[in-house]
Enzyme design. Structure first.
Site, short mmCIF file in Angstrom:
data_model
loop_
_atom_site.label_atom_id
_atom_site.label_comp_id
_atom_site.label_asym_id
_atom_site.label_seq_id
_atom_site.Cartn_x
_atom_site.Cartn_y
_atom_site.Cartn_z
CG ASP A 62 -2.15 -0.87 1.02
OD1 ASP A 62 -2.58 -1.03 -0.13
OD2 ASP A 62 -2.68 -1.40 2.02
N GLY A 63 1.98 1.25 0.71
CA GLY A 63 2.84 2.43 0.74
C GLY A 63 3.36 2.80 -0.64
NE ARG A 146 8.80 14.65 28.22
CZ ARG A 146 9.52 15.75 28.34
NH1 ARG A 146 9.63 16.35 29.52
NH2 ARG A 146 10.12 16.27 27.30
CG ASP A 165 0.65 8.66 23.26
OD1 ASP A 165 0.99 9.32 24.25
OD2 ASP A 165 0.70 7.42 23.22
CB ALA A 177 -4.55 3.79 7.27
CE1 TYR A 178 -1.64 5.15 15.02
CE2 TYR A 178 -0.69 7.14 14.05
CZ TYR A 178 -0.86 6.29 15.13
OH TYR A 178 -0.24 6.57 16.32
CB SER A 179 -8.01 6.87 11.48
OG SER A 179 -9.19 7.24 12.15
CG LEU A 180 -9.68 0.25 11.53
CD1 LEU A 180 -11.14 0.50 11.87
CD2 LEU A 180 -9.57 -0.67 10.31
CB SER A 181 -4.63 1.07 14.38
OG SER A 181 -4.43 0.25 13.25
#
Length: 286
Positions: A62-63, A146, A165, A177-181
């Site tokens: 995908d990348g 932190r 974070d 993608a990252y949002s689902l995780s």
């Protein structure tokens, strides 16, 4: 038909896959354009290669497909992704489905437009750096464990303040993608909008937000002594300096992805995610 073949040499098995794709395309009568710099990704002549083509075939995960599609968007070229990686959400074909390449030559395919984000780093009202995102832009903490404090604005009006974070601003494509995780919702890529999802917020009530496609969002880090970074599509980024903020809005260009096989977005989504649920057996790799 002139077809630019863009490969990522770091992908496992890419040499055999590239030879097979090239051979099949040439057998079908296409002129295949190859980089003179095949040992690196992206190749230095990628833009010239894409501009000289009618369509682009990207081989990799995908990348690779995302990076190639963003470059192709500048030339209004459509991209067929051939998955040689893991998930392959962006791919139109798998590496073992090359018999379908005849549809590309015959024009028997559809083109799906995907929304892009324009991501700008601003300082004192002026643009410092700019990027395009197909998946997401992430403003996150640095190497120390932190949390950072962030304010998010829409059209200059305050929306929310996070102690977390980080925060993800995603295009519809990036919702899987990252949002689902991070716990964000799945959005059909045909729905134009912006999605915001916090990463590990220190709150019992923090949720994702969905904004209209015309929204102009800004993310402002508040604690100047904390390291803060911007990462775009997981492939490029920069450290944010005190006083800088990130603006995200809909880009003027779109990515055009070639779809050859029939299949609903949710069928593909379930198939890909179900495949990831099965652990690798003996002798298999992820």
């Amino acid at each position: 038909m002139r077809i630019a073949l863009v490969c990522n040499p770091k992908t496992r098995g890419i040499k055999q896959a590239a030879l097979a794709v090239r051979g099949e395309l040439e057998r079908l009568g296409a002129e295949v354009l190859l980089s003179r710099d095949a040992g690196r990704f992206p190749p230095e002549d990628a833009d010239q290669l894409i501009a000289a083509s009618d369509v682009v075939v990207a081989l990799g995960g995908d990348g690779t497909i995302i990076h190639t599609a963003k470059r192709a968007a500048a030339c209004n070229r459509a991209v067929l992704g051939v998955n040689c990686g893991h998930l392959g959400f962006m791919a139109g074909l798998e590496a073992d489905e090359l018999e379908h390449l005849s549809a590309l030559i015959d024009g028997k395919y559809s083109v799906e437009e995907r929304m892009l984000l324009r991501v700008q780093v601003l300082r004192d009202g002026g643009e410092a750096r700019a990027y395009l995102a197909l998946n997401e832009a992430v403003v996150s903490r640095g190497s120390f464990s932190r949390m950072i404090e962030l304010e998010v604005y829409s059209g200059g009006e305050p929306v929310v303040r996070y102690c977390a974070d980080g925060v993800i601003i995603a295009a519809p494509t990036g919702s899987t993608a990252y949002s689902l995780s991070a716990g964000g919702p799945i959005i059909d890529p045909r729905v134009d909008c912006l999605l915001m999802t916090p990463v590990c917020p220190h709150s019992l009530y923090a949720r994702s937000y969905i904004f209209s496609a015309g929204a102009r969002l800004s993310v402002r880090p508040l604690l100047e002594e904390r390291e803060t970074y911007l990462t775009v599509d997981g492939e490029e980024g920069t450290a944010l300096h005190p006083g800088e903020e990130v603006h995200i809005s809909r880009a003027d260009t779109v990515v055009r992805l070639i779809k050859i096989k029939s299949g609903d977005f949710y069928d593909i989504l379930n198939q890909k995610l179900m495949d990831r649920r099965r652990p690798a057996g003996k002798g298999e790799t992820e």
